[in-house]
Design a protein around this motif. Sequence first.
Motif, short mmCIF file in Angstrom:
data_model
loop_
_atom_site.label_atom_id
_atom_site.label_comp_id
_atom_site.label_asym_id
_atom_site.label_seq_id
_atom_site.Cartn_x
_atom_site.Cartn_y
_atom_site.Cartn_z
N TYR A 95 -19.35 -68.22 19.05
CA TYR A 95 -18.96 -66.87 19.47
C TYR A 95 -20.20 -65.97 19.57
O TYR A 95 -20.37 -65.22 20.53
CB TYR A 95 -17.98 -66.26 18.47
CG TYR A 95 -16.57 -66.79 18.53
CD1 TYR A 95 -15.91 -66.98 19.75
CD2 TYR A 95 -15.86 -67.07 17.37
CE1 TYR A 95 -14.61 -67.44 19.81
CE2 TYR A 95 -14.55 -67.54 17.41
CZ TYR A 95 -13.93 -67.73 18.63
OH TYR A 95 -12.64 -68.19 18.69
N SER A 96 -21.05 -66.05 18.56
CA SER A 96 -22.22 -65.17 18.50
C SER A 96 -23.17 -65.41 19.66
O SER A 96 -23.67 -64.46 20.28
CB SER A 96 -22.96 -65.36 17.17
OG SER A 96 -22.14 -65.00 16.07
N TYR A 130 -15.97 -63.86 29.28
CA TYR A 130 -16.19 -63.59 27.86
C TYR A 130 -14.98 -62.96 27.16
O TYR A 130 -14.48 -63.52 26.16
CB TYR A 130 -17.43 -62.72 27.67
CG TYR A 130 -18.71 -63.44 28.03
CD1 TYR A 130 -19.33 -64.30 27.12
CD2 TYR A 130 -19.29 -63.30 29.29
CE1 TYR A 130 -20.50 -64.99 27.45
CE2 TYR A 130 -20.45 -63.98 29.63
CZ TYR A 130 -21.04 -64.82 28.71
OH TYR A 130 -22.19 -65.50 29.04
N VAL A 133 -11.81 -64.97 26.09
CA VAL A 133 -12.00 -65.82 24.91
C VAL A 133 -11.69 -65.04 23.64
O VAL A 133 -10.97 -65.52 22.74
CB VAL A 133 -13.45 -66.35 24.86
CG1 VAL A 133 -13.72 -67.08 23.54
CG2 VAL A 133 -13.73 -67.27 26.04
N PHE A 134 -12.20 -63.82 23.54
CA PHE A 134 -12.01 -63.02 22.33
C PHE A 134 -10.61 -62.43 22.26
O PHE A 134 -10.06 -62.27 21.16
CB PHE A 134 -13.09 -61.94 22.26
CG PHE A 134 -14.48 -62.53 22.16
CD1 PHE A 134 -14.90 -63.13 20.98
CD2 PHE A 134 -15.33 -62.53 23.25
CE1 PHE A 134 -16.16 -63.72 20.89
CE2 PHE A 134 -16.59 -63.11 23.17
CZ PHE A 134 -17.01 -63.70 21.98
N ALA A 137 -8.61 -65.23 20.79
CA ALA A 137 -8.94 -65.48 19.38
C ALA A 137 -8.39 -64.39 18.47
O ALA A 137 -8.09 -64.65 17.30
CB ALA A 137 -10.46 -65.57 19.22
N LEU A 144 -12.43 -62.91 13.73
CA LEU A 144 -12.58 -64.04 14.64
C LEU A 144 -12.49 -65.39 13.95
O LEU A 144 -11.91 -66.34 14.48
CB LEU A 144 -13.92 -63.93 15.39
CG LEU A 144 -13.96 -62.90 16.52
CD1 LEU A 144 -15.40 -62.69 16.99
CD2 LEU A 144 -13.08 -63.34 17.69
N ALA A 152 -20.11 -62.90 13.89
CA ALA A 152 -19.47 -62.84 15.21
C ALA A 152 -18.70 -61.53 15.41
O ALA A 152 -18.73 -60.94 16.49
CB ALA A 152 -18.54 -64.04 15.41
N LEU A 156 -19.46 -58.68 18.19
CA LEU A 156 -18.41 -58.32 19.15
C LEU A 156 -18.22 -56.81 19.22
O LEU A 156 -18.09 -56.25 20.31
CB LEU A 156 -17.10 -59.02 18.82
CG LEU A 156 -15.93 -58.72 19.77
CD1 LEU A 156 -16.29 -59.02 21.22
CD2 LEU A 156 -14.68 -59.50 19.35
#
Length: 220
Positions: A95-96, A130, A133-134, A137, A144, A152, A156
Amino acid sequence: MGERVVLHYFNGRGKMESIRWLLTVAEVEFDEKFLDTREEYLKLVNDGKLMFQQVPLVEIDGMKLVQTKAILNYLAEKYNMHGKDLKDRVMINMYSEGLIDLMEMIMVLPFNPDPTAKLKEIEKKAKERYFPVFEKALTGPVYLVGGKLSLADVLLVECTLMLEEKFVGILKEFSAVKSFQGRMIQIPAINRFLQPGSKRKPPPGENYAKTVIEVFQIKI
């Protein structure tokens, strides 16, 4: 009591800003030494402080750390924001690194004489590659990875605020990410960091770009 953490970088966001964010969330006080001239940069090189002749440089725990991802991972481990086990850590790192890739697209904008096309590309990638995805999650979980604040999460919230500066309403279609951002900015350390007079840096302007170009002798 140990020595205070010292950050060596320009007086601007760049790659050091995520490090400032992480230290802030860990509630670690730090000092900053700004690079304003090429001579100051060459002194760091000649003193052997820059392993690859690059900044950011962070002095912590008797070490001189370089390479942004290495610094972030060290701080995440030190301040318990890197998960409980190997599987947590690899998810946090994935993620990061995605967030770092996205933020680096924004970082280079001040050095682009005509950023219009690049801005459209950044907005498209943020929305299509991008943020979905978040959004997935964070539909349900508060954080996350592992139900706990991690590197992460810090990246974010930094990334969402950075993108909103460029694209107002970009999170409109991503309600879970927007809710996450709302929760994160209520954390006292983050709330203080977002207030005027903190060590958070403003969006880079002409002076920042001019200084970087002069110090590194970049040919545009």
